[in-house]
Each structure stands twice: as C-alpha cells, then as structure tokens.
Design a protein around this motif. Structure first.
Motif, PDB file in Angstrom:
ATOM      1  N   ALA A 164      35.124  49.490  43.575  1.00  0.00           N
ATOM      2  CA  ALA A 164      34.644  48.497  42.613  1.00  0.00           C
ATOM      3  C   ALA A 164      33.163  48.224  42.859  1.00  0.00           C
ATOM      4  CB  ALA A 164      35.454  47.202  42.761  1.00  0.00           C
ATOM      5  N   GLU A 182      29.783  46.354  43.675  1.00  0.00           N
ATOM      6  CA  GLU A 182      29.576  45.287  44.651  1.00  0.00           C
ATOM      7  C   GLU A 182      29.441  43.937  43.968  1.00  0.00           C
ATOM      8  OE1 GLU A 182      26.397  46.192  47.283  1.00  0.00           O
ATOM      9  OE2 GLU A 182      27.256  48.081  47.954  1.00  0.00           O
ATOM     10  N   THR A 183      28.710  43.885  42.865  1.00  0.00           N
ATOM     11  CA  THR A 183      28.534  42.632  42.134  1.00  0.00           C
ATOM     12  C   THR A 183      28.435  42.931  40.649  1.00  0.00           C
ATOM     13  OG1 THR A 183      26.119  42.778  42.425  1.00  0.00           O
ATOM     14  CG2 THR A 183      27.347  41.407  44.006  1.00  0.00           C
ATOM     15  N   VAL A 201      31.940  40.486  41.102  1.00  0.00           N
ATOM     16  CA  VAL A 201      33.369  40.701  41.258  1.00  0.00           C
ATOM     17  C   VAL A 201      34.065  40.085  40.053  1.00  0.00           C
ATOM     18  CG1 VAL A 201      35.403  40.218  42.659  1.00  0.00           C
ATOM     19  CG2 VAL A 201      33.214  40.712  43.768  1.00  0.00           C
ATOM     20  N   THR A 202      34.762  40.894  39.299  1.00  0.00           N
ATOM     21  CA  THR A 202      35.439  40.375  38.109  1.00  0.00           C
ATOM     22  C   THR A 202      36.662  39.549  38.532  1.00  0.00           C
ATOM     23  OG1 THR A 202      36.852  42.320  37.925  1.00  0.00           O
ATOM     24  CG2 THR A 202      34.723  42.375  36.770  1.00  0.00           C
ATOM     25  N   GLN A 249      43.283  42.068  43.999  1.00  0.00           N
ATOM     26  CA  GLN A 249      43.143  42.050  45.454  1.00  0.00           C
ATOM     27  C   GLN A 249      44.171  41.119  46.088  1.00  0.00           C
ATOM     28  OE1 GLN A 249      39.339  40.649  46.889  1.00  0.00           O
ATOM     29  NE2 GLN A 249      39.589  41.621  48.872  1.00  0.00           N
ATOM     30  N   ASP A 302      39.429  38.840  32.164  1.00  0.00           N
ATOM     31  CA  ASP A 302      38.078  38.727  32.715  1.00  0.00           C
ATOM     32  C   ASP A 302      37.224  37.777  31.879  1.00  0.00           C
ATOM     33  OD1 ASP A 302      38.264  40.291  35.007  1.00  0.00           O
ATOM     34  OD2 ASP A 302      37.878  42.148  33.915  1.00  0.00           O
ATOM     35  N   ALA A 325      39.598  41.766  39.270  1.00  0.00           N
ATOM     36  CA  ALA A 325      39.524  42.383  40.594  1.00  0.00           C
ATOM     37  C   ALA A 325      39.990  41.401  41.668  1.00  0.00           C
ATOM     38  CB  ALA A 325      38.102  42.849  40.885  1.00  0.00           C
ATOM     39  N   GLU A 326      39.618  40.148  41.507  1.00  0.00           N
ATOM     40  CA  GLU A 326      40.054  39.113  42.444  1.00  0.00           C
ATOM     41  C   GLU A 326      41.567  38.939  42.390  1.00  0.00           C
ATOM     42  OE1 GLU A 326      39.394  34.294  43.124  1.00  0.00           O
ATOM     43  OE2 GLU A 326      38.102  35.401  41.740  1.00  0.00           O
TER      44      GLU A 326
END
Length: 233
Positions: free
Chosen positions: A11, A13-14, A16-17, A24, A193, A20-21
């Motif tokens: 993913a 680095e920046t 973070v959607t 995870q 998102d 994605a959070e």
C-alpha cells in the motif's frame, strides 16, 4: 491443506485509506477464515455435503435480512448513484438467495435441510446487522455490511487460484471469484473510503468496531456450518 493468500502489492505510504485501516484490523480474522476446515474442505473437495447443505440453507436465511440491511443503507446513501447501487444490491441479494437455494440444493441431491430454522449464529449475525443499520449512522451501517462483500470477494479470489475437484464447490468458488462480483466490491470499498474521509476520528473508530465485529461473525458463520450448528435447547 494451506490456502495461500493472493499476492497484494504494498500500500502507498501516505495517505492511509480508511479501507486499508479496516482491512488491517481484520487480517488475523481473514487468515483464520482461510485456514478454517470448511474453506480448505471446499478447495480439496473433502467438505462433507451435510456441512455445505447447512451453509446453503443458513445463507439463504441470512441473505433475506442482509437485503433489508442493504435497503436501509440505500435509504441513507449520500447520493443518487449510491442509492441506486445499494437498492440494486438488495434486490440482487434476494435473487441470489432464490437461485442459490434451487441450484445448490439440487446439486446436493434434494432439500433435506430446506426447512431448517434460522440457527443461533445466523440469528445473532443478522440481528447485529439490522440493529446497526437502523440505529447507527450511514458509515456505521456501511461498515457493518462491508465484510459480507469484501471477505467473500477475497476468499473467492484466493480459492479461485486452487479451484476444487468437486463441481459443486467449484461453482461456489467461481461465483465469488468472478470479476463481476469483484467490481461490485471495489465500488463499495471506494464508497467506504469516501465516507470515512468525511468522518471524525470517533466516527471512524465506531465504524471500525462494527467492521471487526461482523468480520468475526463471518468466521463464525462458516464455523457454524462446519459444526452443523443447532439450538442447544
């Protein structure tokens, strides 16, 4: 057997959607799902037909209430395109229930479990879904219904690489690994998102909790089918 997860590119680095959070947070749950004997049995063909029949019947019960949950999401969706999309998904869930019952039960050689009542895990899962979509915000409801989209898509994608020697199980795997379904899931993840980007930290934290909870229910649903769960009294 062990099912390898599809290779996923790193993913960015920046930034973070929100999706994605969310993902995870459930990676251990997803790993447990792929390792569950119900899922591995689909792939190697050893899953008992009685367990698959239990799943099919309970999933048809589940999808009726899932369609209701999607209808509430449609009513609260932020724009007309999202309203139409969720309304279409709700109709599709009912259609899937009818088609699945007829096709898979026929493939199982009958409808021995057709009249089986809603099992404890199914009842708990759908009750949580409906309570969340009716009582929470749009983001709460979206996060609660998302695992049923997203986890099935990821499981279908992972299993499609292995398929199954059993034609009935191959058909199930193909349905969720299909690109048409994958595209629907990408649309819902993208909406997540957008909605998450407009939410406060507290709202995102609450939505994440709903997402993790219903993801756990996904594991429990397959486990209940594996155990052919019934009411204890």
């Amino acid at each position: 057997m062990t099912i390898d997860q599809p290779t996923v590119s790193a993913a960015p680095e920046t930034p973070v959607t929100f999706s994605a959070e969310l993902w995870q947070a459930i990676e251990p749950v997803y790993a447990a799902i792929l390792a569950h004997p119900f899922i591995t049995g689909l792939v190697d063909g050893t899953l008992p037909k009685e367990a698959f029949g239990h799943f099919v019947v309970q999933d048809s019960h589940y999808l009726r209430d899932y369609a209701r949950a999607l209808s509430v999401c449609a009513a609260r969706a932020p724009d007309e395109d999202d309203v139409r999309a969720f309304a279409g998904d709700a109709v599709g869930a009912v259609a899937a229930e009818q088609e699945m019952h007829s096709a898979f039960m026929a493939g199982l050689g009958g409808a021995a479990e057709h009249a089986a009542p809603v099992a404890p895990t199914t009842r708990a899962y759908t009750s949580y879904l409906l309570a969340t979509v009716y009582g929470g915000s749009f983001l709460d409801g979206l996060a609660a219904v998302l695992p049923c989209y997203w986890i099935y898509a990821r499981v279908g994608e992972a299993l499609l690489e292995h398929s199954s020697p059993d034609p009935l199980y191959r058909r199930w795997i193909a349905a969720y690994g299909d690109e048409t379904f994958q595209a629907v899931v990408r649309r819902v993840v993208a909406l997540t998102d957008r909605a998450g980007a407009e939410a406060t930290d507290a709202q995102r934290a609450r939505a994440l909790d709903h997402f993790v909870t219903t993801s756990r229910y996904e594991w429990m649903f397959w486990d209940a089918a594996w155990r052919r769960e019934t009411w204890p009294v």
